[in-house]
Write an enzyme that holds these catalytic residues in place. Structure first.
Site, mmCIF file in Angstrom:
data_model
loop_
_atom_site.group_PDB
_atom_site.id
_atom_site.type_symbol
_atom_site.label_atom_id
_atom_site.label_comp_id
_atom_site.label_asym_id
_atom_site.label_seq_id
_atom_site.Cartn_x
_atom_site.Cartn_y
_atom_site.Cartn_z
ATOM 1 N N HIS A 15 0.864 -1.172 0.000
ATOM 2 C CA HIS A 15 0.000 0.000 0.000
ATOM 3 C C HIS A 15 0.904 1.226 0.000
ATOM 4 O O HIS A 15 2.112 1.089 0.105
ATOM 5 C CB HIS A 15 -0.879 0.016 1.255
ATOM 6 C CG HIS A 15 -1.952 -1.024 1.233
ATOM 7 N ND1 HIS A 15 -1.840 -2.215 1.888
ATOM 8 C CD2 HIS A 15 -3.151 -1.052 0.603
ATOM 9 C CE1 HIS A 15 -2.925 -2.944 1.677
ATOM 10 N NE2 HIS A 15 -3.740 -2.262 0.887
ATOM 11 N N ALA A 16 0.289 2.391 -0.079
ATOM 12 C CA ALA A 16 1.007 3.652 0.066
ATOM 13 C C ALA A 16 2.267 3.656 -0.806
ATOM 14 O O ALA A 16 2.201 3.339 -1.984
ATOM 15 C CB ALA A 16 1.321 3.918 1.537
#
Lengths: 85, 148
Positions: A15-16
């Site tokens: 993620h991110a």
């Protein structure tokens, strides 16, 4: 088809930042690249929506696949990103 | 053309104002950000569609045309592990644009030492397709930008 199987070590999973870096690297290649959770359906590795939707968590194993000229090098780079702590 | 609504009330700012280079550098995609009002509030769906991913601190809604919008509630808020967020919908739910998804309090996020700024990102948007970005005060449900 050439593939790499790696365990995601980043605390945030894929993620991110790890997800964004992964997708940006895949998107620069002209090859088709997919990523899947082990045993799951592959998604387009060039799609941030696809990768975020996979919901890969820390400790999950992913399989990255690509075929064609430069596939091995690309897979090595993607495997490094996906497995970076 | 997708009209993307402000998920929270506050001040519409550019993504470059987000204190996280993943968003400010456009790594995740184009879009906008909202510096939210420091009061308890409900976060609404920016478009109609299906909630394909729902974390307490972030969610993705995908419309029928396959376009996805990421709403991220504050920066580094994954570290809160859900504390301070109340889910008002479930992953897999179909929502209408403007329907509440999460309740939170940006003032609490800030008191905990984190930025409550909310990036709203058009996922996989092609360059130059995001336009009509709102500026200044917006209410939750107001138009935030268009994705052409």
């Amino acid at each position: 088809m050439p593939e790499r199987q790696v365990t995601v070590k980043a605390e945030v999973g894929l993620h991110a930042r790890p997800a964004a870096t992964f997708v940006q690297t895949a998107a620069k290649a002209t090859l088709e690249v997919t990523v899947a959770k082990a045993g799951g359906q592959p998604v387009n590795a060039k799609s941030i929506l696809g990768v975020l939707s996979l919901d890969v968590r820390q400790g999950d194993t992913v399989v990255i696949s690509a075929e064609g000229e430069g596939a091995e090098e690309l897979l090595d780079r993607l495997a490094d990103i996906a497995s970076a702590p | 053309m997708t009209t993307v609504l402000a998920p929270v009330a506050g001040a519409a700012v550019g993504l470059e104002a987000v204190p996280d280079p993943v968003f400010s550098g456009g790594l995740v995609g184009a879009g906008a950000a909202i510096d939210p009002a420091r009061e308890p509030g409900r976060v609404v769906a920016p478009i109609a569609g299906k909630i394909v991913k729902l974390h307490p601190h972030a969610f993705v809604v995908v419309g029928d045309d396959g376009r996805g919008i990421l709403v991220h509630l504050g920066i580094d808020t994954v570290q809160l592990r859900g504390e301070g967020f109340e889910l008002l919908a479930a992953e897999g739910d179909r929502v209408s644009a403007g329907q509440p998804v999460v309740a939170w309090n940006p003032a609490e996020i800030e008191a905990g030492g984190r930025s409550p700024v909310c990036p709203v990102v058009a996922l996989d948007a092609e360059e130059g397709t995001v336009s009509a970005l709102a500026e200044g005060r917006v209410c939750a449900g107001d138009e935030l930008f268009r994705w052409g």
